[in-house]
Scaffold this active site. Structure first.
Site, mmCIF file in Angstrom:
data_model
loop_
_atom_site.group_PDB
_atom_site.id
_atom_site.type_symbol
_atom_site.label_atom_id
_atom_site.label_comp_id
_atom_site.label_asym_id
_atom_site.label_seq_id
_atom_site.Cartn_x
_atom_site.Cartn_y
_atom_site.Cartn_z
ATOM 1 N N GLY A 73 0.742 -1.274 0.034
ATOM 2 C CA GLY A 73 -0.130 0.042 -0.168
ATOM 3 C C GLY A 73 0.791 1.379 -0.037
ATOM 4 N N TYR A 141 9.263 10.377 -3.855
ATOM 5 C CA TYR A 141 8.707 9.012 -3.815
ATOM 6 C C TYR A 141 9.968 7.933 -3.379
ATOM 7 C CZ TYR A 141 7.470 4.374 -5.665
ATOM 8 O OH TYR A 141 7.239 2.902 -5.754
#
Length: 264
Positions: A73, A141
């Site tokens: 996730g 990220y």
């Protein structure tokens, strides 16, 4: 007694592909995502949970009675610093805390090649870049994935949880460009890799690459093979279908030049 595996981000690209591939006799897949998931099909040993992984109470409940967690996730692309920190870093901390409190013994953390995206391609060497190459993230990220690896190390060292961080290359049905010919992880090989991570008797803390046996691979397979991973696929079979493009000097490819904090 059935083995129960919790998969976070189960409605995402990889989670969706793993639903059928990780089915086993004697295993229950507990699938969690904030997006609604398809209900169990007849005979399918699946439990679905609609919840946000940043919710401590929801994660505590999801981890009850679980043997291992596959944590997929989070944001899978570049996003704002605020969102990246809240979901990928703080969210993973929430997941790890729930794992610790529930006494779950093993977690597989989905890291990324972008944790080391500024590693020069020409530094790969004959065996490929080692899986534990120090982080050189290419984006917010990538920073979040380096942080996830560090959190995993902490929770292993402090609490004895087996933690395997997989620096996933590019996991899709087929590679889309030349870069993908070196970093592709086929869905079938991804399932083999996750199975190896779930079944190894005592992995401790590991960082491994998640790639297939690609002819052009830049990343070492040795660390994953040490866990029992035996990849079967090679992206080279798609070489004639992808655009040639200009090779990037860095592992992260276009991520190294894309604007920070903007979805790509």
């Amino acid at each position: 007694m059935r083995q129960r595996i919790l998969i976070t981000g189960a409605a995402g690209i990889i989670g969706t592909m793993m639903r059928s591939r990780l089915r086993r006799e004697g295993r229950v897949l507990r699938l969690l995502d904030r997006a609604p998931l398809p209900p169990a099909e007849p005979g399918e040993a699946v439990e679905t949970i609609t919840a946000d992984l940043t919710d401590p109470a929801a994660m505590a409940e999801a981890c009850e009675g679980v043997d291992a967690v596959l944590h997929l996730g989070g944001h899978s692309r570049e996003n704002s610093w605020t969102q990246t920190l809240a979901v990928n870093v703080d969210g993973t901390h929430t997941v790890l805390e729930a794992i610790r409190q529930a006494g779950v013994g093993r977690v597989i953390l989905a890291s990324s090649n972008h944790a080391a995206g500024f590693r020069p391609v020409d530094a790969a060497g004959p065996g490929g870049l080692p899986a534990d190459s120090p982080a050189r993230p290419d984006t917010y990220y990538g920073v979040s994935k380096a942080a996830i690896e560090a959190l995993g190390s902490l929770y292993h060292s402090r609490f004895g949880i087996d933690v395997i961080c997989i620096r996933i290359g590019s996991c899709f049905e087929r590679p889309s460009d030349v870069r993908g010919l070196s970093l592709w992880l086929s869905p079938d090989d991804a399932a083999l890799l996750f199975e190896a991570c779930l079944s190894h008797p005592s992995p401790g803390y590991r960082v491994i690459w998640g790639v297939s046996a690609n002819t052009r691979r830049l990343c070492s397979l040795a660390e994953a093979e040490d866990l029992g991973y035996q990849p079967q696929d090679d992206a080279e079979k798609f070489a004639a279908e992808v655009e040639a493009g200009v090779p990037s000097p860095h592992l992260g490819g276009p991520f190294t030049t894309a604007p920070l904090g903007e979805p790509n």
